[in-house]
Design a protein around this motif. Structure first.
Motif: not given
Length: 156
Positions: A143, A146-147
């Protein structure tokens, strides 16, 4: 008179400079005094490799099986508290907390993956790091800060 005026200006300038830039606090002469901390915005959320304050991701979970047996298990998570687990059954190594984080740091700095790194290159870098030529299962979940997510699951 001009020399006296120039000397006074130099003395006053020096005093102002030392007062403004110097460290004349009560702990100024102590070796263990606290320095100011500079915190980058990215550092608050796990950091990024580009700013030098993180790896560019806040979660990393890797599992590799060799000949159908569990060989490598790593887990890195800084979403709540920095913690890591590292197990390499090929070298009979099982680490937690700071020792695991030290080993994971070596891995992360060697493979240097980003959200734009192609999946095949990620697999190749990880296998090369561990000195593996083959695997029966390769499962990686990352993960990024920045998502975005990277999820590689391969079974041979």
């Amino acid at each position: 008179m001009a020399n006296l005026k120039a000397a006074a200006i130099i003395a006053l300038s020096s005093a102002l400079l030392m007062g403004g830039c110097g460290n004349f606090g009560k702990n100024a002469n102590e070796d263990n005094r606290e320095d100011a901390d500079i915190i980058h915005e990215n550092e608050k959320e796990g950091g990024s490799l580009e700013t030098g304050d993180g790896y560019g991701f806040d979660q990393f979970d890797l599992e590799i099986d060799v000949d159908g047996n569990d060989a490598i298990d790593t887990e890195y998570d800084v979403t709540k508290k920095a913690e890591g687990e590292y197990e390499n059954k090929l070298t009979n190594t099982k680490l937690k907390d700071n020792e695991a984080m030290d080993e994971l740091d070596k891995l992360f700095m060697d493979i240097l993956i980003t959200k734009d790194t192609p999946e095949d290159e990620v697999v190749e870098k990880v296998l090369q790091y561990y000195g593996l030529e083959t695997y029966t299962k390769f499962d990686l979940e990352v993960n990024f800060d920045d998502g975005t997510n990277l999820d590689i699951e391969r079974v041979k």
